[in-house]
Write an enzyme that holds these catalytic residues in place. Structure first.
Site, PDB file in Angstrom:
ATOM      1  CE1 TYR A 197      47.467  38.219  32.076  1.00 59.04           C
ATOM      2  CE2 TYR A 197      49.441  39.308  32.860  1.00 59.04           C
ATOM      3  CZ  TYR A 197      48.545  39.059  31.860  1.00 59.04           C
ATOM      4  OH  TYR A 197      48.704  39.633  30.621  1.00 59.04           O
ATOM      5  CB  CYS A 198      43.768  34.478  34.887  1.00 58.49           C
ATOM      6  SG  CYS A 198      44.939  33.854  33.656  1.00 58.49           S
ATOM      7  CB  VAL A 199      41.920  36.837  39.539  1.00 55.88           C
ATOM      8  CG1 VAL A 199      40.885  37.621  40.362  1.00 55.88           C
ATOM      9  CG2 VAL A 199      41.879  35.370  39.937  1.00 55.88           C
ATOM     10  CG  HIS A 215      39.298  36.349  32.547  1.00 55.72           C
ATOM     11  ND1 HIS A 215      38.761  36.280  31.283  1.00 55.72           N
ATOM     12  CD2 HIS A 215      40.582  35.924  32.442  1.00 55.72           C
ATOM     13  CE1 HIS A 215      39.661  35.812  30.453  1.00 55.72           C
ATOM     14  NE2 HIS A 215      40.780  35.588  31.128  1.00 55.72           N
TER      15      HIS A 215
END
Length: 346
Positions: free
Chosen positions: A96-98, A101
């Site tokens: 999700y964060c990959v 960002h």
């Protein structure tokens, strides 16, 4: 496209697992202020922030860390800091964060020459002898840059754990048409910037939480008083919010962190049964959830949450426990970081 992006973000808030997110219409006091600031200064009310809303102090702590380390202009470009956030998320297996960002990084002017920095990020948190950060190589940043870069590492070791537990693997709702996913992510990334003109003012949100000292071992933050204060206030607020967590649970987490080499425990859960052995039965559900959050949030099952809720039924308690475990682990990572000599306040 913007109405579609807003609809996607609203759908993403509904994807938060295990807790009911406080809606912007129902937000009051501290939660309302954090929501307002995130929408004005981050451009969106992102699910990784909103999932903390049942516990106002944890919400404010997350915002302070994210704001002062990643969003405020300083000695390091936003592109480099987004690269660090992406690589920490990749190392923590937080898709999700990959995705988020990496998408933001694609909207920023490139800042090259990061091979050494990427190596340092991937090794962050490893114990000496098992892949220690630095490894005798020259460090790829200066003491003046350390507060922001190390601050991003700590912040995303925290956020990754909370996101892995409470959110799906993708920020896109499952029913989003495949051809629209790329354009929506890019448009969302473009929206993730301040609404008003000019850079963010460092420290402008610190009064969300009371002053507190910088935790021992994070002295690399002292060169940037705003990063140092954000970390100090955040850690103190999360710890105070979780004051009810039994001491045997806290002690078991500290003991495991003292001998942790920074690696994931693997796919099985045998390590967890060993980790909680000998604890009072009434403390085992909280200990299991705290240890899973710290070391393997991807292994959390609905049954783990349900067993915890049998003794601690509220959303606030669930967020407080997991926030405490995630931030305790992130601070431990921060204490292992190899950095250049401090440049002093600047």
């Amino acid at each position: 496209m913007r109405p579609l992006v807003r609809a996607v973000l609203r759908g993403s808030l509904r994807q938060v697992r295990y807790v009911d997110v406080v809606s912007p219409r129902r937000a009051r006091s501290l939660v309302a202020r954090v929501y307002r600031e995130t929408e004005e200064q981050f451009g969106v009310l992102a699910p990784p922030l909103a999932l903390h809303s049942p516990a106002a102090a944890s919400l404010a702590a997350t915002w302070l860390m994210l704001r002062e380390t990643l969003l405020v202009d300083g000695r390091v470009s936003r592109a480099v800091k987004e690269t660090v956030a992406t690589e920490v998320s990749r190392a923590n297996d937080c898709p999700y964060c990959v995705q988020v960002h990496q998408a933001v990084l694609g909207t920023l002017p490139p800042d090259g020459g990061q091979a050494g920095l990427l190596r340092w990020v991937r090794e962050a948190g490893r114990r000496p002898g098992g892949g220690a950060a630095g490894g005798g190589r020259p460090l790829p940043f200066s003491g003046e840059q350390a507060p922001e870069l190390c601050g991003v590492v700590v912040t995303f070791h925290y956020i990754n754990r909370m996101v892995s537990l409470f959110l799906d693997d993708s920020p896109m709702p499952a029913r989003t048409p495949t051809p629209l996913r790329g354009p929506i992510m890019r448009t969302t990334a473009l929206a993730m910037r301040p609404v008003g003109p000019g850079p963010l003012t460092p420290g402008a949100s610190l009064d969300l939480l009371p002053p507190a000292p910088l935790p021992p071992g994070l002295e690399w933050a002292e060169g940037n008083p705003f990063v140092a204060q954000a970390l100090g206030r955040a850690v103190a607020a999360v710890d105070q919010g979780a004051h009810w967590v039994p001491e045997p649970v806290r002690e078991r987490l500290r003991t495991r962190l003292d001998t942790w080499d920074g690696s994931a425990p693997g796919l099985g859960r045998g390590w967890l049964d060993e980790a909680v052995s000998g604890l009072p039965p009434q403390d085992v559900p909280a200990a299991r959830l705290a240890l899973l959050t710290a070391f393997a949030p991807y292994q959390v099952l609905p049954d783990d949450v349900e067993e915890f809720r049998q003794r601690r039924p509220t959303d606030r308690e669930l967020v407080e426990l997991t926030s405490y475990a995630a931030l305790t682990t992130a601070v431990r990572v921060g204490r292992t970081l190899v950095v250049p000599d401090a440049a002093g306040p600047g």
